[in-house]
Write a protein that holds these residues in place. Sequence first.
Motif, mmCIF file in Angstrom:
data_model
loop_
_atom_site.group_PDB
_atom_site.id
_atom_site.type_symbol
_atom_site.label_atom_id
_atom_site.label_comp_id
_atom_site.label_asym_id
_atom_site.label_seq_id
_atom_site.Cartn_x
_atom_site.Cartn_y
_atom_site.Cartn_z
ATOM 1 N N GLU A 187 -8.246 16.774 -6.955
ATOM 2 C CA GLU A 187 -8.089 15.363 -7.238
ATOM 3 C C GLU A 187 -9.217 14.585 -6.928
ATOM 4 N N PRO A 188 -9.807 14.740 -5.658
ATOM 5 C CA PRO A 188 -11.106 13.902 -5.707
ATOM 6 C C PRO A 188 -12.030 14.259 -6.543
ATOM 7 N N ALA A 189 -12.117 15.549 -7.214
ATOM 8 C CA ALA A 189 -13.219 15.931 -8.089
ATOM 9 C C ALA A 189 -13.015 15.412 -9.247
ATOM 10 N N LEU A 190 -11.835 15.030 -9.729
ATOM 11 C CA LEU A 190 -11.641 14.238 -10.998
ATOM 12 C C LEU A 190 -12.082 13.200 -10.941
ATOM 13 N N PRO A 191 -12.624 12.338 -12.314
ATOM 14 C CA PRO A 191 -13.139 11.124 -12.447
ATOM 15 C C PRO A 191 -12.253 10.326 -11.802
ATOM 16 N N GLU A 192 -12.813 9.255 -11.206
ATOM 17 C CA GLU A 192 -12.108 8.254 -10.145
ATOM 18 C C GLU A 192 -11.512 7.117 -11.613
ATOM 19 N N LEU A 193 -10.062 6.655 -11.570
ATOM 20 C CA LEU A 193 -9.517 5.929 -12.336
ATOM 21 C C LEU A 193 -9.498 4.555 -11.866
ATOM 22 N N ASP A 194 -9.494 3.621 -12.695
ATOM 23 C CA ASP A 194 -9.519 2.281 -12.037
ATOM 24 C C ASP A 194 -7.978 2.294 -11.851
ATOM 25 N N SER A 195 -7.950 1.667 -10.495
ATOM 26 C CA SER A 195 -6.670 1.892 -9.839
ATOM 27 C C SER A 195 -5.903 0.401 -9.844
ATOM 28 N N PHE A 196 -4.698 0.555 -10.402
ATOM 29 C CA PHE A 196 -3.923 -0.669 -10.511
ATOM 30 C C PHE A 196 -3.633 -1.052 -9.198
ATOM 31 N N TRP A 232 -1.572 13.691 -14.062
ATOM 32 C CA TRP A 232 -0.300 14.114 -12.919
ATOM 33 C C TRP A 232 0.070 15.172 -13.332
ATOM 34 N N VAL A 233 0.503 15.677 -14.723
ATOM 35 C CA VAL A 233 1.011 17.117 -14.814
ATOM 36 C C VAL A 233 -0.071 18.064 -14.313
ATOM 37 N N LEU A 234 -1.259 17.829 -14.526
ATOM 38 C CA LEU A 234 -2.407 18.991 -14.222
ATOM 39 C C LEU A 234 -2.527 19.006 -12.772
ATOM 40 N N LEU A 235 -2.379 17.977 -12.020
ATOM 41 C CA LEU A 235 -2.473 18.298 -10.350
ATOM 42 C C LEU A 235 -1.201 18.821 -10.040
ATOM 43 N N LEU A 258 2.304 14.535 -2.305
ATOM 44 C CA LEU A 258 1.297 13.096 -2.266
ATOM 45 C C LEU A 258 1.153 13.019 -3.700
ATOM 46 N N ALA A 259 1.010 13.864 -4.446
ATOM 47 C CA ALA A 259 0.613 13.627 -6.049
ATOM 48 C C ALA A 259 1.770 12.592 -6.533
ATOM 49 N N LEU A 260 2.824 12.910 -6.139
ATOM 50 C CA LEU A 260 4.197 12.114 -6.539
ATOM 51 C C LEU A 260 4.397 11.028 -5.961
ATOM 52 N N HIS A 261 3.797 10.875 -4.799
ATOM 53 C CA HIS A 261 4.278 9.542 -4.001
ATOM 54 C C HIS A 261 3.098 8.449 -4.007
ATOM 55 N N CYS A 262 1.827 9.135 -3.850
ATOM 56 C CA CYS A 262 0.799 7.953 -3.661
ATOM 57 C C CYS A 262 0.014 7.349 -4.679
ATOM 58 N N PRO A 263 -0.081 6.050 -4.990
ATOM 59 C CA PRO A 263 -0.404 5.677 -6.163
ATOM 60 C C PRO A 263 -2.174 5.292 -6.208
ATOM 61 N N TYR A 264 -2.661 5.795 -5.009
ATOM 62 C CA TYR A 264 -4.196 5.454 -4.897
ATOM 63 C C TYR A 264 -4.885 6.542 -5.357
ATOM 64 N N HIS A 265 -5.888 6.180 -6.235
ATOM 65 C CA HIS A 265 -6.998 7.150 -6.704
ATOM 66 C C HIS A 265 -8.381 7.092 -6.089
ATOM 67 N N ASP A 266 -8.296 6.213 -4.996
ATOM 68 C CA ASP A 266 -9.585 5.915 -4.486
ATOM 69 C C ASP A 266 -10.262 7.338 -3.671
ATOM 70 N N ARG A 267 -11.382 7.930 -3.942
ATOM 71 C CA ARG A 267 -11.677 9.180 -3.462
ATOM 72 C C ARG A 267 -11.623 9.258 -2.009
ATOM 73 N N SER A 268 -12.296 8.118 -1.289
ATOM 74 C CA SER A 268 -12.358 8.255 0.116
ATOM 75 C C SER A 268 -10.981 8.544 0.800
ATOM 76 N N HIS A 269 -10.090 7.792 0.108
ATOM 77 C CA HIS A 269 -8.648 7.762 0.536
ATOM 78 C C HIS A 269 -8.108 9.236 0.505
ATOM 79 N N LEU A 270 -8.290 9.903 -0.822
ATOM 80 C CA LEU A 270 -7.855 11.037 -1.048
ATOM 81 C C LEU A 270 -8.684 12.120 -0.130
ATOM 82 N N MET A 271 -9.823 12.141 0.369
ATOM 83 C CA MET A 271 -10.343 12.770 1.106
ATOM 84 C C MET A 271 -9.770 12.820 2.520
#
Lengths: 266, 200
Positions: free
Chosen positions: A156-165, A113-116, A224-237
Motif C-alpha cells: 500500500e505505501p508503495a502504490l502511487p499516493e492518491l489525492d485523499s478526500f 481496494w480489490v488489489l490490496l 485496515l484496508a476496509l476501515h481506514c480512508p487515508y492514503h497518506d504514506r507516512s500514516h500508512l507506514m
Amino acid sequence: MSCDRGKKRLKSGQPLTEAERAHVEDCELCDALIDSSEWLEAGDPSGGTFDADANFAETKTQIGQERGFRARLRAWSTPRRFLLVATLMLGSLPAIAMISRRPMDPMSSMERWVLLLTVFVLTGLTLAYHALRGPDRSPRPWLVLALMLGVAAMIEPALPELDSFHVLAPQMFFAQATKCLMYGVINGIPVAALVALIDRRDRSLPGRLWLAGGAGAATGLAALALHCPYHDRSHLMLSHVTAAVVLTVGTMALLGWLQSRKRTRA
Amino acid sequence: MGETKTVTSFSRVLAITVTTVDATDEDLMRAYCAGDEKAFRELFDRYAEPLFRAVQRLLADESAARDVVQQAFLQMHRARNDFAPTRKFRSWIYTIALNLARDERRRRGRRREDGLADEPRHASDDTPDQHVEAVQSRHRMAKAMERLSREQREVIILHWYEGLSFPEIAHATGAGLSAVKVRAHRAYKKLREFLPPDTS
C-alpha cells in the motif's frame, strides 16, 4: 534390477547375481556405494541403548495428556483446521465491512481496494496454511513466506499516493496513527491466536513461530484496508505497517516465551 | 442412517481385528485411527528403535534421539487424521522424525558437530585392539560424514543404514526421486574420497 535390490544383497553379505553385477558395472551410484560400503559398515555411528518399554510408557503418558478442546482441534485434519482459520479470516472481513467500513469517496479507487484485499487475504491464507502444516509434511523455505508478508505489508505505501478526500489534519496525525495501529492489531489477534492454538508443534523454531502472527498481520492489514480512508504514506507506514510488525513480532515473542516457560516447567 | 451406523461399526470391528504381527503398517495405522490402542503399540515396536538409530546417527546425541522418537509418535498421534491410506506409513513416520531431528539440530546450533555417538559400542567378544580399531573407524566415518551436506548425510543414513528405498527417501525428505539419487551418488562418492583407501 534396481540400485535398491543390489544394496540389500550387499548389506546381507550375499554375493551379487549375474544381472546385479551387470547393473553395478553400468551404474555409477552402485559403484560409489560398493566403494564406500566397507567403511559404512565399520564406521556405523549408532550406539547406545534404547529402552522401548520406558520410551513407550513416556510416549503414552504424553498422549494421555492430549485432552480437552485444544487437543480435539489439533487432531482435526490439516484441511479442516485450515478451513477453520479461513472461515474466521474471511468471515471477519465482511463483518468489519458492515460495521466499520471506511466512507467511500470520489477519490477511492475500487481496483486499488480489490488489489490490496486480494494480496492481504492470499498472504494470510498462505501463511496460515504453512503454519498449520505439521512435521509430517516437509517445510517450505520460511524466507519466501517472509518475503511474501513483507511485500503485502509494503504494497500500500508503495502504490502511487492518491489525492485523499479525507485529509488528515497535522494535529490529528499521531492520534489517528495510534487508532489505526490498535485497530489493525485488534483485528489480527483472533486469527493469530487461532493459528497458534491449533498448530500441532510444541516446539517451533523462530523460523516458524512468526507464521501465526504473520497470518494475523495480513488479516489486520485487510481490516485496515476496509476501515481506514487515508492514503497518506507516512500514516500508512506509522500505523498499518507498524501494526503488521507488532502482530508478527509480538506473537513470535509471546509464543517463544510460552514455549520456553513450558520447557522450563517440564 | 441406521445402515450407515452399522457399516461404521463393522469397519471399526474390522480395523480392530487387524492387530496382528502380520498386519501391514498401513492396516495398523487405520486400526489405530479407529481406536485400536494395540495397533499403536505394534507400530511403536516396529519403528521406535529404527527411528532412534536413525536420529542418533543424525544428531549424535542419544538423549536427544530418544526425545525425538517420543515427539515423533506424539506428532503421529496428533496427525493421525492426516494419514492418507494411499501413503506408505514407513516414509510418513520417517518424514516426521526427520523434520523433528532437523529442528532439534537447528535448535542446538552447531554445539555438537563431531558426529560421534555418546556411548561407543564395544562388542563383548572384541579384543582391546579390535575395540580401538572400531572406535577409530567410527571416528573417521564421523569426520567424513561431517564434511557432507545435511541433505547428503540424511540420504546416506536413510539409504544405507535404515534400508529405505529411493522412492521412500524421496517421500521422507520431500525431495524428488531423481534429486535423491543424485544426492546419494554424490554423497557415496564424496564419502569414499574423504576416507582412507581401506578399512584396515
